[in-house]
Write a protein that holds these residues in place. Structure first.
Motif, PDB file in Angstrom:
ATOM      1  N   SER A   1       0.704  -1.114   0.003  1.00 33.30           N
ATOM      2  CA  SER A   1       0.097  -0.020  -0.023  1.00 33.30           C
ATOM      3  C   SER A   1       0.695   1.164  -0.014  1.00 33.30           C
ATOM      4  CB  SER A   1      -0.883  -0.022   1.234  1.00 33.30           C
ATOM      5  OG  SER A   1       0.017   0.123   2.434  1.00 33.30           O
ATOM      6  N   LEU A   2       0.101   2.434  -0.230  1.00 34.84           N
ATOM      7  CA  LEU A   2       1.116   3.523  -0.271  1.00 34.84           C
ATOM      8  C   LEU A   2       1.586   3.899   1.013  1.00 34.84           C
ATOM      9  CD1 LEU A   2       2.029   6.231  -1.816  1.00 34.84           C
ATOM     10  CD2 LEU A   2      -0.267   7.118  -1.061  1.00 34.84           C
ATOM     11  N   TYR A   3       0.883   3.562   2.303  1.00 36.04           N
ATOM     12  CA  TYR A   3       1.266   3.724   3.475  1.00 36.04           C
ATOM     13  C   TYR A   3       2.662   3.039   3.618  1.00 36.04           C
ATOM     14  CZ  TYR A   3       1.450   2.523   8.510  1.00 36.04           C
ATOM     15  OH  TYR A   3       1.588   2.539   9.907  1.00 36.04           O
TER      16      TYR A   3
ATOM     17  N   ARG B   1       4.794   1.748   1.352  1.00 32.29           N
ATOM     18  CA  ARG B   1       5.740   2.377   0.656  1.00 32.29           C
ATOM     19  C   ARG B   1       6.360   3.557   0.965  1.00 32.29           C
ATOM     20  NH1 ARG B   1       2.186   0.906  -3.991  1.00 32.29           N
ATOM     21  NH2 ARG B   1       1.738   3.117  -3.751  1.00 32.29           N
ATOM     22  N   GLU B   2       5.408   4.482   1.793  1.00 35.73           N
ATOM     23  CA  GLU B   2       5.749   5.661   2.306  1.00 35.73           C
ATOM     24  C   GLU B   2       6.735   5.616   3.447  1.00 35.73           C
ATOM     25  OE1 GLU B   2       2.814   9.115   1.028  1.00 35.73           O
ATOM     26  OE2 GLU B   2       2.773   8.403   3.061  1.00 35.73           O
TER      27      GLU B   2
ATOM     28  N   TYR C   1      10.151   4.305   2.369  1.00 42.24           N
ATOM     29  CA  TYR C   1      11.033   5.404   1.760  1.00 42.24           C
ATOM     30  C   TYR C   1      11.414   6.243   3.069  1.00 42.24           C
ATOM     31  CZ  TYR C   1      12.188   9.755   0.064  1.00 42.24           C
ATOM     32  OH  TYR C   1      12.669  11.266  -0.353  1.00 42.24           O
TER      33      TYR C   1
ATOM     34  N   ASP D   1      13.345   5.860  -6.188  1.00 40.27           N
ATOM     35  CA  ASP D   1      12.071   6.155  -5.581  1.00 40.27           C
ATOM     36  C   ASP D   1      11.450   7.659  -6.210  1.00 40.27           C
ATOM     37  OD1 ASP D   1      11.892   3.973  -4.085  1.00 40.27           O
ATOM     38  OD2 ASP D   1      12.682   5.028  -2.589  1.00 40.27           O
TER      39      ASP D   1
ATOM     40  N   ASN E   1       5.485   5.950  -7.272  1.00 37.67           N
ATOM     41  CA  ASN E   1       3.996   6.392  -6.586  1.00 37.67           C
ATOM     42  C   ASN E   1       4.183   7.540  -5.613  1.00 37.67           C
ATOM     43  OD1 ASN E   1       2.837   5.032  -8.594  1.00 37.67           O
ATOM     44  ND2 ASN E   1       2.360   3.122  -7.058  1.00 37.67           N
ATOM     45  N   ILE E   2       5.528   7.547  -4.929  1.00 41.43           N
ATOM     46  CA  ILE E   2       5.687   8.600  -3.882  1.00 41.43           C
ATOM     47  C   ILE E   2       6.270   9.844  -4.326  1.00 41.43           C
ATOM     48  CG2 ILE E   2       5.406   6.781  -1.916  1.00 41.43           C
ATOM     49  CD1 ILE E   2       8.380   6.596  -1.776  1.00 41.43           C
TER      50      ILE E   2
ATOM     51  N   GLN F   1       1.389  11.319   2.163  1.00 42.14           N
ATOM     52  CA  GLN F   1      -0.108  10.939   2.350  1.00 42.14           C
ATOM     53  C   GLN F   1      -0.524  10.465   3.350  1.00 42.14           C
ATOM     54  OE1 GLN F   1      -2.095  11.836  -0.168  1.00 42.14           O
ATOM     55  NE2 GLN F   1      -0.377  12.533  -1.361  1.00 42.14           N
ATOM     56  N   ASP F   2       0.356   9.744   4.120  1.00 41.78           N
ATOM     57  CA  ASP F   2      -0.060   9.127   5.348  1.00 41.78           C
ATOM     58  C   ASP F   2       0.518  10.133   6.499  1.00 41.78           C
ATOM     59  OD1 ASP F   2      -0.427   6.997   7.326  1.00 41.78           O
ATOM     60  OD2 ASP F   2       1.875   6.966   7.716  1.00 41.78           O
TER      61      ASP F   2
END
Length: 146
Positions: free
Chosen positions: A7-9, A11-12, A15, A65, A69-70, A80-81
């Motif tokens: 999820s984006l969460y 991945r962030e 990162y 990166d 998407n980030i 986003q998180d």
């Protein structure tokens, strides 16, 4: 083995963790530069070469990166998180406070008989900045996993 989509969460957070580890590696490079300049350590060339290689690997991963998407996290420092954004902002605040204190301390670094070069002071301040950013991020990510 099936590739699990993250999820984006996640991945962030990955990162942020990678960014903090890369900051520690770059701080190690700068510390070795300082030690070599100030104390003329014989084995610093090997350490310097190893840490520079590790820093190059970290930079390549970070560049990878940049195109994922980030992008907003990489380019603008906005996540986003909410938790990742909080960790990043807190780490930036700690880094600013520590670099302000270290910069104030450098005014007394050139007093007396022993002068410190500008390159040495810059490397030391850079190391303080990178460590002051990385430690709160890693501590916050560790506390979140417990």
């Amino acid at each position: 083995m099936p590739n699990k989509a993250t999820s984006l969460y996640e991945r962030e957070q990955q990162y942020l963790k990678r960014n903090a580890i890369c900051s520690l590696v770059m701080a190690a490079v700068l510390v070795i530069v300082c030690l070599d300049k100030w104390f003329d350590i014989a084995f610093a060339n090997w350490l310097y070469a190893a840490t520079v290689l590790a820093a190059l690997v970290c930079m390549l991963v970070t560049i990878r990166d940049c195109f994922g998407n980030i992008k907003t996290a990489v380019w603008y420092g906005e996540f986003q998180d909410e938790f990742a954004n909080h960790l990043h902002q807190r780490a930036c605040k700690h880094a600013f406070l520590m670099i302000s204190i270290a910069l104030g301390a450098t005014f007394g670094a050139t007093s007396g008989d022993k002068l410190v070069s500008g390159q040495g002071i810059s490397a030391a301040l850079g190391a303080v900045l990178l460590i002051a950013y990385a430690l709160p991020v890693l501590k916050g990510l560790r506390a979140e996993n417990e």
